[in-house]
Design a protein around this motif. Structure first.
Motif, PDB file in Angstrom:
ATOM      1  N   TYR A  25       0.851  -1.190   0.000  1.00 27.70           N
ATOM      2  CA  TYR A  25       0.000   0.000   0.000  1.00 27.70           C
ATOM      3  C   TYR A  25       0.885   1.237   0.000  1.00 27.70           C
ATOM      4  CZ  TYR A  25      -3.562   3.429   1.287  1.00 27.70           C
ATOM      5  OH  TYR A  25      -4.398   4.526   1.294  1.00 27.70           O
ATOM      6  N   SER A  26       0.581   2.169  -0.874  1.00 24.07           N
ATOM      7  CA  SER A  26       1.330   3.421  -0.967  1.00 24.07           C
ATOM      8  C   SER A  26       0.350   4.553  -1.252  1.00 24.07           C
ATOM      9  CB  SER A  26       2.376   3.337  -2.085  1.00 24.07           C
ATOM     10  OG  SER A  26       2.842   4.624  -2.449  1.00 24.07           O
ATOM     11  N   ARG A  27       0.463   5.623  -0.492  1.00 23.05           N
ATOM     12  CA  ARG A  27      -0.453   6.758  -0.690  1.00 23.05           C
ATOM     13  C   ARG A  27      -0.245   7.427  -2.038  1.00 23.05           C
ATOM     14  NH1 ARG A  27       0.596   8.737   5.438  1.00 23.05           N
ATOM     15  NH2 ARG A  27       2.588   7.878   4.814  1.00 23.05           N
ATOM     16  N   VAL A  28       1.005   7.559  -2.463  1.00 18.06           N
ATOM     17  CA  VAL A  28       1.246   8.220  -3.742  1.00 18.06           C
ATOM     18  C   VAL A  28       0.817   7.316  -4.902  1.00 18.06           C
ATOM     19  CG1 VAL A  28       3.661   7.447  -3.951  1.00 18.06           C
ATOM     20  CG2 VAL A  28       2.924   9.541  -5.090  1.00 18.06           C
ATOM     21  N   GLY A  64       5.434   2.289  -4.709  1.00 18.33           N
ATOM     22  CA  GLY A  64       5.810   3.460  -3.929  1.00 18.33           C
ATOM     23  C   GLY A  64       7.217   3.301  -3.395  1.00 18.33           C
ATOM     24  N   SER A  65       7.528   4.013  -2.317  1.00 16.39           N
ATOM     25  CA  SER A  65       8.894   3.946  -1.797  1.00 16.39           C
ATOM     26  C   SER A  65       8.947   4.344  -0.330  1.00 16.39           C
ATOM     27  CB  SER A  65       9.813   4.876  -2.605  1.00 16.39           C
ATOM     28  OG  SER A  65       9.357   6.209  -2.487  1.00 16.39           O
ATOM     29  N   ASN A  77      11.876  -0.220  -0.317  1.00 17.91           N
ATOM     30  CA  ASN A  77      10.421  -0.277  -0.239  1.00 17.91           C
ATOM     31  C   ASN A  77      10.009  -1.555   0.482  1.00 17.91           C
ATOM     32  OD1 ASN A  77       7.881   0.915  -0.864  1.00 17.91           O
ATOM     33  ND2 ASN A  77       7.582  -0.570  -2.496  1.00 17.91           N
ATOM     34  N   ALA A  78       8.707  -1.741   0.637  1.00 19.53           N
ATOM     35  CA  ALA A  78       8.182  -2.916   1.327  1.00 19.53           C
ATOM     36  C   ALA A  78       8.804  -4.184   0.767  1.00 19.53           C
ATOM     37  CB  ALA A  78       6.659  -2.969   1.190  1.00 19.53           C
ATOM     38  N   VAL A  79       9.152  -5.100   1.669  1.00 17.99           N
ATOM     39  CA  VAL A  79       9.837  -6.323   1.251  1.00 17.99           C
ATOM     40  C   VAL A  79       9.025  -7.053   0.182  1.00 17.99           C
ATOM     41  CG1 VAL A  79       8.814  -7.780   3.067  1.00 17.99           C
ATOM     42  CG2 VAL A  79      11.051  -8.362   2.119  1.00 17.99           C
ATOM     43  N   GLY A  80       9.717  -7.527  -0.819  1.00 19.42           N
ATOM     44  CA  GLY A  80       9.068  -8.127  -1.984  1.00 19.42           C
ATOM     45  C   GLY A  80       9.223  -7.277  -3.230  1.00 19.42           C
ATOM     46  N   LEU A 100       7.421   5.515  -7.601  1.00 17.45           N
ATOM     47  CA  LEU A 100       6.930   6.853  -7.293  1.00 17.45           C
ATOM     48  C   LEU A 100       7.525   7.289  -5.964  1.00 17.45           C
ATOM     49  CD1 LEU A 100       3.118   6.404  -8.119  1.00 17.45           C
ATOM     50  CD2 LEU A 100       4.990   6.970  -9.679  1.00 17.45           C
ATOM     51  N   ALA A 101       8.099   8.475  -5.927  1.00 16.89           N
ATOM     52  CA  ALA A 101       8.751   8.913  -4.687  1.00 16.89           C
ATOM     53  C   ALA A 101       8.752  10.431  -4.577  1.00 16.89           C
ATOM     54  CB  ALA A 101      10.187   8.402  -4.626  1.00 16.89           C
ATOM     55  N   GLU A 102       8.241  10.948  -3.473  1.00 19.94           N
ATOM     56  CA  GLU A 102       8.344  12.368  -3.184  1.00 19.94           C
ATOM     57  C   GLU A 102       9.817  12.703  -2.905  1.00 19.94           C
ATOM     58  OE1 GLU A 102       6.492  10.084  -1.727  1.00 19.94           O
ATOM     59  OE2 GLU A 102       4.551  10.846  -1.034  1.00 19.94           O
ATOM     60  N   SER A 103      10.248  13.890  -3.289  1.00 23.24           N
ATOM     61  CA  SER A 103      11.670  14.240  -3.175  1.00 23.24           C
ATOM     62  C   SER A 103      12.159  14.264  -1.731  1.00 23.24           C
ATOM     63  CB  SER A 103      11.945  15.592  -3.843  1.00 23.24           C
ATOM     64  OG  SER A 103      11.158  16.619  -3.267  1.00 23.24           O
ATOM     65  N   TYR A 104      11.248  14.408  -0.756  1.00 27.02           N
ATOM     66  CA  TYR A 104      11.710  14.367   0.635  1.00 27.02           C
ATOM     67  C   TYR A 104      12.034  12.947   1.087  1.00 27.02           C
ATOM     68  CZ  TYR A 104       6.644  13.597   1.325  1.00 27.02           C
ATOM     69  OH  TYR A 104       5.339  13.140   1.256  1.00 27.02           O
TER      70      TYR A 104
END
Length: 349
Positions: free
Chosen positions: A147-150, A212-213, A224-227, A245-249
């Motif tokens: 699960y990833s919000r972005v 996500g990341s 990221n999440a294992v797997g 997908l990754a926000e720069s922060y």
């Protein structure tokens, strides 16, 4: 210690009032906001630390911030994403040019800038979703992990304009892929849950992988999440694009060479349980669960990993940059090499 516990001292002999600031409690409280990810919560917690700190020089303030970041990292079993936010904010504090009339004014400005950045960063997922939308064609079949919000923001945005279908891994042991399934299905997106062990089975039906990341590291690799790593390996073997997908922060000044270089790795991870005498520890009986049907038949028992067995497994893994096609971020769509150059420049001022 400045920042972690702020004391308003009184030079008189009478007892002085004490105002304590618990950065871990502040961080935990901030995370109750579903929109705030760990790096942003860390930035806001460090901003609050500056606000309450009695540091009178930049040297004292940076020490207080490093101590606060250390306390935050020690309070969680997975400090990777959190640490990315801490490093970014501390680098900002040390590199910020200023012409403040006093150090108190400078601290107020740092607090204001930290809060301003966090507020602006909440828009990054929208920027990433709009950027990734151009790579999602009509009738795309997408595989995502956990699960990833972005990722959710991107898939929901794509659903507004295009027809998409989504496979999502179960993502054991936390099963967060089921949350993704529930939210996508509720939005009307065709979605199917895939066993983590069935990724290679479904890969030939997929147009691309979207994950996500926790962090994107200096090499351009992904934590990221294992797997995630095994999905990327299978995708490359099947010639399927693997997008992150990754926000720069979440860009992190870390350079792991293997899974065992991650800060989350300990000697307990995937270890062989032995008794003090060196003998193999027998499996606990709680690992087998009998259903009513099984108790009255010769069917195989349903077996589940015990909490102890789960605890010996990693929660995140590292995906090498050569397995990643593109990283979509609020600063643009970057190759892993481009991410590496950006991270170096970001911390060089």
């Amino acid at each position: 210690m400045p920042g972690l516990t702020t004391t308003e001292a009184n030079t008189s002999a009478s007892a002085s009032p004490v105002v304590s600031f618990d950065i871990c409690e502040t961080y935990t409280s901030l995370l109750k906001n579903e929109e705030l990810s760990a790096p942003l919560a860390a930035i806001l917690a460090l901003s609050k630390l500056i606000e309450t700190s009695d540091a009178g020089t930049m040297l004292e303030l940076v020490k207080a911030l490093n101590d606060g970041a250390g306390a935050l990292k020690a309070s969680t079993f997975n400090p990777i994403s959190l640490n990315a936010g801490c490093e970014l904010f501390i680098a900002f504090v040390t590199l910020l040019p200023h012409d403040s009339a006093s150090f108190s004014d400078l601290k107020l400005e740092l607090v204001r800038q930290g809060q301003k950045y966090a507020a602006e960063a909440l828009t990054y997922r929208d920027k990433i979703a709009n950027l990734a939308l151009g790579f999602i064609k009509d009738d795309s079949v997408i595989l995502t992990h956990s699960y990833s919000r972005v990722v959710m923001k991107t898939l929901l945005r794509a659903h507004e304009r295009k027809r998409i279908s989504v496979y999502v891994t179960e993502a054991r042991p936390r099963g967060l892929g089921l949350r993704t399934y529930e939210e996508l299905t509720a939005a009307g997106i065709p979605c199917t849950v895939v066993l983590d062990s069935a990724v290679s089975y479904v890969m030939d039906k997929v147009d691309f992988v979207l994950v996500g990341s926790e962090a994107v590291v200096e090499s351009g690799g992904l934590i990221n999440a294992v797997g995630s790593n095994q999905i990327a390996i299978i995708a490359q073997a099947a010639n399927i694009p693997f997008y992150a997908l990754a926000e720069s922060y979440k860009f992190h000044r870390l350079f792991p060479l293997s899974q065992y270089d991650l800060p989350t790795h300990t000697s307990n991870i995937l270890s062989f349980p032995l008794s003090p005498g060196g003998n193999v520890v027998p499996p606990p009986s709680t690992g087998v669960i009998k259903t009513a049907h099984e108790k009255s038949s010769n069917a195989d028992y349903i077996r589940r990993m015990t909490p102890e067995q789960i605890a010996c497994n990693p929660g995140v893994d590292y995906t090498r940059p050569d397995l990643i096609t593109l990283v979509f971020s609020d600063v643009g769509s970057l190759t892993p090499e481009g991410v590496s150059q950006y991270v170096v420049g970001m911390f060089a001022g």
